[in-house]
Design a protein around this motif. Structure first.
Motif, PDB file in Angstrom:
ATOM      1  N   ARG A  76      12.269  70.488  19.129  1.00  0.00           N
ATOM      2  CA  ARG A  76      13.524  70.505  18.376  1.00  0.00           C
ATOM      3  C   ARG A  76      13.232  70.167  16.913  1.00  0.00           C
ATOM      4  O   ARG A  76      12.398  69.302  16.640  1.00  0.00           O
ATOM      5  N   ARG A 116      21.042  63.289  27.414  1.00  0.00           N
ATOM      6  CA  ARG A 116      19.729  63.156  26.774  1.00  0.00           C
ATOM      7  C   ARG A 116      19.854  62.210  25.582  1.00  0.00           C
ATOM      8  O   ARG A 116      20.725  62.391  24.721  1.00  0.00           O
ATOM      9  N   ARG A 363      27.752  72.152  11.933  1.00  0.00           N
ATOM     10  CA  ARG A 363      27.082  71.985  13.221  1.00  0.00           C
ATOM     11  C   ARG A 363      27.496  73.097  14.187  1.00  0.00           C
ATOM     12  O   ARG A 363      26.723  73.495  15.054  1.00  0.00           O
ATOM     13  N   TYR A 367      23.524  74.779  16.105  1.00  0.00           N
ATOM     14  CA  TYR A 367      22.862  74.519  17.393  1.00  0.00           C
ATOM     15  C   TYR A 367      22.499  75.807  18.139  1.00  0.00           C
ATOM     16  O   TYR A 367      21.380  75.984  18.595  1.00  0.00           O
ATOM     17  N   ARG A 374      14.192  78.151  19.557  1.00  0.00           N
ATOM     18  CA  ARG A 374      13.487  77.130  20.355  1.00  0.00           C
ATOM     19  C   ARG A 374      13.301  77.574  21.802  1.00  0.00           C
ATOM     20  O   ARG A 374      12.261  77.298  22.414  1.00  0.00           O
TER      21      ARG A 374
END
Ligand code: HEM
Length: 697
Positions: A76, A116, A363, A367, A374
């Motif tokens: 990340r 998480r 935001r 993401y 990713r």
């Protein structure tokens, strides 16, 4: 499970994950290639004779090494290091008057979750206890779709607009020329940025306080940070902030302890979470809401609710509990679950809406965008940990890592060839609250965003003297690592605007003269209610709390009072805590008629692994009394304000290392005489009196 279990085999046909933790045994299974071909052996590559070159023909060799070569994915870009767990959220039903979201509104409703926790700045392999903000992200697999609450352990943020996020992170990450320092904000570029962006000042107070070094994930608060707009079933709306309150209280490390732990056990928080769950001491938080009226100016008591550098003090708007989160299962495979989980602020369910907070708005883009890189394409919602538990029929097709085998020939909307197509739900679907939007196109912030100091001052004033000393220590340490004098001086000048005494103490530590820096009268307090202090911001407990899964080191050696150790062990176990026997050697310690296992040899352990240290009776004159590691261990535990106890002649060992008359140091003739005071002291987390003396306040 079959021999060649696909990744999603843990999921039932409805997509709901089965209970993690049942690792399938490999006993009796056959090694194959990725194509299912049984291999003859896997220790030698295929060669032209035992001393000859390897042959290109060896597909097993090439496939094995190729797969290995591609095992890593990008970490990340922030929050790279983390640990996660599965759990359940149980609603109290108390939020029904403010939100239609079923997982919150229906009393007793249980929703599966994955949470998480993370640090922000460090790489995947960095240490857990670095001074940093902690991420606290929870994925609620609701039956209306997935809701992600992607928060932090601090209720405010460094910047007010997402357009500055790349700058903030470039400044905080290791400096690009030499790629140092790792997992630290204690360097020039970070302080250059935050001293130039005075909107960061309130967040810096949190980050330099004890909040920046939590004792464990289990003892951290969590915050949604932004203001959300909730919509009730009757269409009424309110502005709301989300809070996670740990049932075990909010507790932190002290700075020296955090630094030592980085070396002694870089996995400290990850291990604590896993150990607690394995021991059945399931971490729990209450979810709470601060509910404020949805007024046209989106302020509450003069506080701009769209400004993510502002809190609403709990004294002005109490946090109302709406449900409880219990984490009860460790992931089975770190990569598959904790690494591949993908949270997104835009994952919302009916009844929960975003606001125009410009940090939140940015935001909403970031993401999904980052996860496409990713996780290697747009299909990561098919990865088991990301898969919604609500049925999915999205007409998205193809793309990298597509694992679904879609049927039919008309994946478009509307169509007349597919035998009907999924229809939109209208009012029963996710409807954006039709808030009016108008205005000139400008790159500007509201005037209220210019107040950068009032709540930094509120935070400082709300700390106890020992917490203020820790804050001063945090600033002094970090700025002391800054090479550029101009940056240090600019930051201290900013602190003058928070509180002159704070600035003077930091300046004294840095050797900076601030007598010429004038007082500045701040405009716009940010709160018309003028809350001078908010006691809810302090972490010092008012009364002893629970001590679940706390670890107590018991120093002992051959000849120690084993019956006493058993008494202590049982008394601690009754409170959910664990006694760990620490001795000069591994194996066992014995005393005439019995023996007990040694959990840790002195050479392999440090004080930071224990919440309290006890010296067993029968140890005076033994090797544990003379081992220099004992003195270090006791002296560190003493400096860190931990409970320290001894019974019988163990008190002599204790006295030779620390001031036995200091607060939080307990002695008794037998183990049973010290357990009550020890448990009480552990419940207070630290001896605050001793820490205050050490800090000279
Ligand atoms: C209130 C402010 C913010 C909070 C509370 C926050 C929280 C978090 C958390 C908890 C994570 C880790 C999620 C996980 O465990 O996988 C994360 C990751 C991330 N955040 Fe933020 N963040 C904030 C601001 C921002 C902003 C302003 C941006 C960009 C404009 C941003 C971009 C990212 C990115 C790119 C990731 C990595 C996501 C991934 O690779 O899956 N964050 N954030």
């Amino acid at each position: 499970m079959t021999e060649n279990t696909p990744l999603d085999a843990r999921f039932s046909p409805t997509g709901a994950p089965q209970e993690p933790g049942d690792a399938a045994t490999q006993q009796g299974r056959r090694l194959t290639t990725a194509q299912g071909l049984r291999v003859d052996e896997t220790e030698h590559s295929l060669k032209a004779g035992p001393r000859g070159p390897s042959l290109l023909e060896d597909h097993h060799l090439r496939e094995k090494i190729t797969h290995f070569d591609h095992e890593r994915i990008p970490e990340r870009v922030v929050h790279a290091r983390g640990a996660g767990a599965y759990g359940t959220f149980r609603s109290y039903g108390t939020a029904a008057s403010v939100t239609a979201a079923r997982f919150l509104a229906e009393e007793g409703k249980e929703t599966r979750v994955f949470t998480r926790f993370s640090t922000v700045l460090g790489s995947r392999g960095s240490a857990d206890t670095a001074r940093d903000v902690r991420g606290f992200a929870t994925k609620f697999y609701t039956d209306e779709g997935t809701f992600d609450l992607v928060g932090n352990n601090m209720p405010v943020f460094f910047i007010q607009d997402a357009i500055k996020f790349p700058d903030l992170i470039h400044a905080g990450k290791p400096e690009p020329d030499r790629e140092i320092p790792q997992a630290q904000s204690a360097h020039d570029t970070f302080w250059d940025f935050v001293s130039l962006h005075t909107e960061a000042t309130h967040m810096l107070m949190w980050a330099m306080s004890d909040r920046g070094i939590p004792r464990s994930y289990r003892t951290m608060e969590g915050f949604g940070v932004h203001t959300f707009r909730l919509e009730a079933a009757d269409g009424s709306t309110s502005l709301v902030k989300f809070h996670w309150k740990p049932v075990l209280g909010v507790h932190s490390l002290v700075w020296e302890e955090a630094q030592l732990t980085g070396g002694a056990d870089p996995d400290f928080h990850r291990r604590d979470l896993a150990d607690a769950i394995a021991a059945g001491a399931y971490p729990e938080w209450e979810l709470g809401l601060q509910v404020m009226p949805d007024t046209p100016d989106e302020t509450f008591e003069g506080i701009d609710l769209l400004d993510p550098t502002k809190i609403v003090p709990e004294e002005l708007c109490p946090v109302q509990p709406v449900g409880r989160l219990t984490l009860h299962a460790e992931p089975t495979n770190y990569f598959a679950e904790t690494e591949q989980v993908a949270f997104h602020v835009a994952n919302l369910v009916p009844g929960i809406q975003v606001t125009n907070d410009p940090l939140m708005q940015g935001r909403l883009f970031s993401y999904l965008d980052t996860q496409i890189t990713r996780l290697g394409g747009p299909n990561f919602a098919q990865i088991p940990v990301n898969r919604p538990h609500a049925p999915v029929d999205d007409m998205q097709r193809d793309g990298m890592h597509q694992t679904a085998v879609h049927e039919g020939r008309a994946p478009y909307q509307p169509n007349s060839l597919g035998g009907g197509c999924p229809i939109a739900s209208g009012a029963a679907g996710y409807v954006h609250v039709p808030t009016p939007v108008e205005g000139r196109k400008v790159r500007e912030a509201p005037a209220s965003f210019a107040d950068h100091y009032s709540q930094a001052t509120l935070f400082w004033a709300s700390m106890t003297p020992v917490e203020q000393a820790h804050l001063v220590g945090g600033f002094t340490f970090e700025l002391g690592k800054v090479g550029e004098a101009a940056v240090r001086e600019r930051m201290v000048a900013n602190l003058v605007r928070v509180d002159r005494a704070l600035a003077e103490r930091v300046a004294a530590g840095l050797g900076i003269d601030i007598t010429d820096i004038p007082e500045v009268t701040e405009e716009g307090s940010g709160s018309s209610a003028d809350v001078a202090t908010s006691p809810a911001l302090s972490q010092v407990p008012q009364e002893p709390g629970r001590i679940d899964a706390r670890v107590i080191g018991v120093l002992a050696d051959d000849g120690a009072d084993l019956a006493g150790i058993d008494t202590l062990r049982q008394a601690l176990a009754d409170q959910g805590a664990t006694a760990v026997v620490v001795a000069p050697h591994g194996g066992e310690i014995s005393t005439g008629d019995g023996s007990t296992a040694v959990d840790k040899a002195l050479v392999t352990t440090r004080s930071v692994e224990y919440d309290a240290v006890v010296v067993a009776g029968g140890t005076a004159g033994s090797a544990v009394a003379t081992d220099p590691a004992t003195t270090v261990l006791l002296a560190e535990a003493f400096r860190h304000g931990k409970a320290i106890a001894a019974w019988g002649d163990g008190a002599e060992v204790l006295r030779s290392a620390v001031d036995a008359d200091a607060p939080g140091v307990i002695a008794g003739s037998g183990a049973g005489d010290v357990t009550h005071d020890l448990v009480t002291a552990l419940g207070m987390h630290r001896s605050w009196e001793r820490l205050a003396t050490i800090a000279g306040v």
